[in-house]
Enzyme design. Structure first.
Site, PDB file in Angstrom:
ATOM      1  N   SER A 272      19.828  35.683 -18.075  1.00 14.69           N
ATOM      2  CA  SER A 272      18.980  36.732 -17.499  1.00 14.69           C
ATOM      3  C   SER A 272      18.439  36.435 -16.105  1.00 14.69           C
ATOM      4  O   SER A 272      18.026  37.355 -15.414  1.00 14.69           O
ATOM      5  CB  SER A 272      17.824  37.060 -18.442  1.00 14.69           C
ATOM      6  OG  SER A 272      16.913  35.989 -18.488  1.00 14.69           O
TER       7      SER A 272
ATOM      8  N   LYS B 244      11.021  34.357 -15.969  1.00 18.19           N
ATOM      9  CA  LYS B 244      11.307  35.643 -15.329  1.00 18.19           C
ATOM     10  C   LYS B 244      10.768  35.676 -13.906  1.00 18.19           C
ATOM     11  O   LYS B 244       9.868  34.937 -13.544  1.00 18.19           O
ATOM     12  CB  LYS B 244      10.684  36.805 -16.116  1.00 18.19           C
ATOM     13  CG  LYS B 244      11.169  36.921 -17.538  1.00 18.19           C
ATOM     14  CD  LYS B 244      12.632  37.266 -17.603  1.00 18.19           C
ATOM     15  CE  LYS B 244      13.142  37.239 -19.031  1.00 18.19           C
ATOM     16  NZ  LYS B 244      14.584  37.259 -19.097  1.00 18.19           N
TER      17      LYS B 244
END
Length: 116
Positions: free
Chosen positions: A9, A64
């Site tokens: 990701s 993230k």
């Protein structure tokens, strides 16, 4: 603390198998757009994910990039994030190529990781 990245990701910035050395900071300024952070899922996310059949552990760390901060307006159109009416990458140091690779990697991985 050392964390090993399990998913695509954050590719190409961070790849599966990469190890991150994380220093916990107790008092600092709020995170800024473009920074990469590590955090643990809030209890509400754990509840919602379980209701959708995804098992998420409270000890499972997420890595993230911060795209928006409190007070921003966020919109995603055709997989492209906009913050306050501007392309999110224009407000960070992320190139269009990196954004496209991250978008493709996100499509390849489930948005909520399974800890089974």
């Amino acid at each position: 603390h050392v964390y090993v990245i399990p998913s695509w990701s954050m590719f190409p910035t961070i790849k599966p198998g990469d190890a991150l050395l994380v220093e916990k900071l107790s008092a600092r300024s709020p995170p800024k757009r473009g920074e990469v952070i590590l955090f643990y899922p809030p209890s509400r996310l754990i509840e919602v994910s379980r209701s959708q059949g995804v098992r998420l552990s409270p000890s499972q760390a997420f890595v993230k990039r911060i795209w928006a901060i409190p007070g921003d307006t966020v919109c995603v159109s055709k997989g492209v994030p906009y913050v306050n009416g501007m392309l999110a990458r224009q407000q960070t140091n992320v190139t269009e190529e990196e954004l496209e690779l991250e978008r493709k990697a996100f499509d390849r991985d489930p948005p909520l990781p399974d800890d089974t």
